[in-house]
Design a protein around this motif. Sequence first.
Motif, PDB file in Angstrom:
ATOM      1  N   ASN A 195      -8.147  -8.017   1.161  1.00  0.00           N
ATOM      2  CA  ASN A 195      -9.562  -8.336   1.329  1.00  0.00           C
ATOM      3  C   ASN A 195     -10.199  -8.258  -0.050  1.00  0.00           C
ATOM      4  O   ASN A 195     -10.474  -7.168  -0.549  1.00  0.00           O
ATOM      5  CB  ASN A 195     -10.234  -7.360   2.297  1.00  0.00           C
ATOM      6  N   SER A 196     -10.351  -9.420  -0.678  1.00  0.00           N
ATOM      7  CA  SER A 196     -10.960  -9.494  -2.004  1.00  0.00           C
ATOM      8  C   SER A 196     -10.146  -8.665  -3.004  1.00  0.00           C
ATOM      9  O   SER A 196      -8.980  -8.946  -3.248  1.00  0.00           O
ATOM     10  CB  SER A 196     -12.421  -9.035  -1.923  1.00  0.00           C
ATOM     11  N   ILE A 197     -10.739  -7.617  -3.576  1.00  0.00           N
ATOM     12  CA  ILE A 197     -10.058  -6.807  -4.590  1.00  0.00           C
ATOM     13  C   ILE A 197      -9.310  -5.622  -3.979  1.00  0.00           C
ATOM     14  O   ILE A 197      -8.779  -4.779  -4.708  1.00  0.00           O
ATOM     15  CB  ILE A 197     -11.053  -6.297  -5.648  1.00  0.00           C
ATOM     16  N   TYR A 198      -9.231  -5.557  -2.649  1.00  0.00           N
ATOM     17  CA  TYR A 198      -8.561  -4.454  -1.956  1.00  0.00           C
ATOM     18  C   TYR A 198      -7.305  -4.982  -1.263  1.00  0.00           C
ATOM     19  O   TYR A 198      -7.313  -6.078  -0.683  1.00  0.00           O
ATOM     20  CB  TYR A 198      -9.491  -3.811  -0.920  1.00  0.00           C
ATOM     21  N   LEU A 199      -6.262  -4.183  -1.282  1.00  0.00           N
ATOM     22  CA  LEU A 199      -5.007  -4.574  -0.634  1.00  0.00           C
ATOM     23  C   LEU A 199      -4.376  -3.358   0.019  1.00  0.00           C
ATOM     24  O   LEU A 199      -4.363  -2.272  -0.560  1.00  0.00           O
ATOM     25  CB  LEU A 199      -4.063  -5.185  -1.675  1.00  0.00           C
ATOM     26  N   ARG A 200      -3.845  -3.550   1.225  1.00  0.00           N
ATOM     27  CA  ARG A 200      -3.207  -2.457   1.964  1.00  0.00           C
ATOM     28  C   ARG A 200      -1.800  -2.900   2.370  1.00  0.00           C
ATOM     29  O   ARG A 200      -1.617  -3.993   2.923  1.00  0.00           O
ATOM     30  CB  ARG A 200      -4.011  -2.112   3.225  1.00  0.00           C
ATOM     31  N   PHE A 201      -0.808  -2.047   2.103  1.00  0.00           N
ATOM     32  CA  PHE A 201       0.554  -2.328   2.545  1.00  0.00           C
ATOM     33  C   PHE A 201       0.669  -2.045   4.044  1.00  0.00           C
ATOM     34  O   PHE A 201       0.030  -1.124   4.571  1.00  0.00           O
ATOM     35  CB  PHE A 201       1.560  -1.483   1.764  1.00  0.00           C
ATOM     36  N   CYS A 202       1.500  -2.836   4.735  1.00  0.00           N
ATOM     37  CA  CYS A 202       1.590  -2.679   6.184  1.00  0.00           C
ATOM     38  C   CYS A 202       2.900  -3.254   6.702  1.00  0.00           C
ATOM     39  O   CYS A 202       3.619  -3.964   6.003  1.00  0.00           O
ATOM     40  CB  CYS A 202       0.411  -3.374   6.871  1.00  0.00           C
ATOM     41  N   ARG A 213      -4.034   6.008  -2.548  1.00  0.00           N
ATOM     42  CA  ARG A 213      -3.092   6.901  -1.893  1.00  0.00           C
ATOM     43  C   ARG A 213      -3.715   7.598  -0.689  1.00  0.00           C
ATOM     44  O   ARG A 213      -4.899   7.920  -0.678  1.00  0.00           O
ATOM     45  CB  ARG A 213      -2.578   7.956  -2.886  1.00  0.00           C
ATOM     46  N   GLU A 214      -2.886   7.806   0.322  1.00  0.00           N
ATOM     47  CA  GLU A 214      -3.256   8.591   1.505  1.00  0.00           C
ATOM     48  C   GLU A 214      -2.076   9.483   1.855  1.00  0.00           C
ATOM     49  O   GLU A 214      -0.925   9.021   1.849  1.00  0.00           O
ATOM     50  CB  GLU A 214      -3.587   7.687   2.702  1.00  0.00           C
ATOM     51  N   PHE A 215      -2.344  10.751   2.144  1.00  0.00           N
ATOM     52  CA  PHE A 215      -1.306  11.710   2.526  1.00  0.00           C
ATOM     53  C   PHE A 215      -0.186  11.750   1.488  1.00  0.00           C
ATOM     54  O   PHE A 215       1.003  11.850   1.824  1.00  0.00           O
ATOM     55  CB  PHE A 215      -0.751  11.368   3.906  1.00  0.00           C
ATOM     56  N   GLY A 216      -0.571  11.636   0.218  1.00  0.00           N
ATOM     57  CA  GLY A 216       0.376  11.793  -0.863  1.00  0.00           C
ATOM     58  C   GLY A 216       1.219  10.583  -1.205  1.00  0.00           C
ATOM     59  O   GLY A 216       2.112  10.666  -2.055  1.00  0.00           O
ATOM     60  N   ARG A 217       0.979   9.456  -0.564  1.00  0.00           N
ATOM     61  CA  ARG A 217       1.778   8.269  -0.881  1.00  0.00           C
ATOM     62  C   ARG A 217       0.871   7.058  -1.106  1.00  0.00           C
ATOM     63  O   ARG A 217      -0.239   7.001  -0.586  1.00  0.00           O
ATOM     64  CB  ARG A 217       2.769   7.960   0.240  1.00  0.00           C
ATOM     65  N   MET A 218       1.373   6.104  -1.865  1.00  0.00           N
ATOM     66  CA  MET A 218       0.606   4.902  -2.123  1.00  0.00           C
ATOM     67  C   MET A 218       0.612   4.017  -0.889  1.00  0.00           C
ATOM     68  O   MET A 218       1.664   3.676  -0.347  1.00  0.00           O
ATOM     69  CB  MET A 218       1.203   4.125  -3.293  1.00  0.00           C
ATOM     70  N   VAL A 219      -0.588   3.631  -0.458  1.00  0.00           N
ATOM     71  CA  VAL A 219      -0.694   2.742   0.702  1.00  0.00           C
ATOM     72  C   VAL A 219      -1.444   1.461   0.375  1.00  0.00           C
ATOM     73  O   VAL A 219      -1.510   0.549   1.201  1.00  0.00           O
ATOM     74  CB  VAL A 219      -1.390   3.450   1.885  1.00  0.00           C
ATOM     75  N   GLY A 220      -2.021   1.388  -0.840  1.00  0.00           N
ATOM     76  CA  GLY A 220      -2.766   0.189  -1.170  1.00  0.00           C
ATOM     77  C   GLY A 220      -3.091   0.103  -2.643  1.00  0.00           C
ATOM     78  O   GLY A 220      -2.735   0.987  -3.436  1.00  0.00           O
ATOM     79  N   LEU A 221      -3.778  -0.977  -3.011  1.00  0.00           N
ATOM     80  CA  LEU A 221      -4.143  -1.245  -4.396  1.00  0.00           C
ATOM     81  C   LEU A 221      -5.592  -1.701  -4.468  1.00  0.00           C
ATOM     82  O   LEU A 221      -6.122  -2.294  -3.520  1.00  0.00           O
ATOM     83  CB  LEU A 221      -3.258  -2.352  -4.985  1.00  0.00           C
TER      84      LEU A 221
END
Length: 258
Positions: A164-171, A126-134
Amino acid sequence: MSELRLLSLDFDGTMVGPWVEGKAAVSEELVRCLAALRKKGALLAINTGRNLALVDQGMELFPAIPDFALTTEREIFRWTKEGWEPLAEWNDQCHQDHEELYAEAALLLAEIEAYISNERLARSYREFGRMVGLITQNNEEMDRIVDYLRLACGRVANLSFQRNSIYLRFCHSVYHKGSILKALQTHLGIQPGETFAAGDNFNDLPMLDPEIAHHLACPANSVEEVKETVRRSGGYVAELAGGDGVAEALHRICPQLA
């Protein structure tokens, strides 16, 4: 020395690494190659999933400050004597597009977060109170979640993600490593034929495109999808890992470096 005017390099696993026990190897030969190319006028852009603060942290490992930092697969910053300067028009539009996207996708993202909360091997970021990635504990778990997300994200226009591997970002689907590299080329007046791009993971795939960069490479530690993409596009799959592999590719493209 060469026709290269712009180098677009992923950082983790490409410029540095692979990581072993929390430490990343730095290739002295890559440092030498980049110094020689930049002396002849080539520009260095780090094209990374890191944010700007993490770019600064990463550069404590690598003994060269890039000319540009392309961060979080979407924003562009130029290095000046005063520090990082944003490419304001691009970054402002990027911020606006993502604010609108997150608002439109709020219900779906809440649904995705609820789904993730039931997964023992994954957690939301989470960033700024919202989910942005996993973040998952292993690649196998991320593979399974990506299959779910490919179907789920289709319910909201322009909702995408970069992995990127075990990281994911919504966009927003318009923004990725390929589109920001293309935007930088337009800003600088540099052509694909004058551009070298190298990366090792899934989020690097959009910039490993011969329509964006004619000179493509990946180190030996790259995921198979990246190796296949680079081979299919006529690029170079190195025998060495990390920065040594990038240096290997640069020697092939620019024999004068020897």
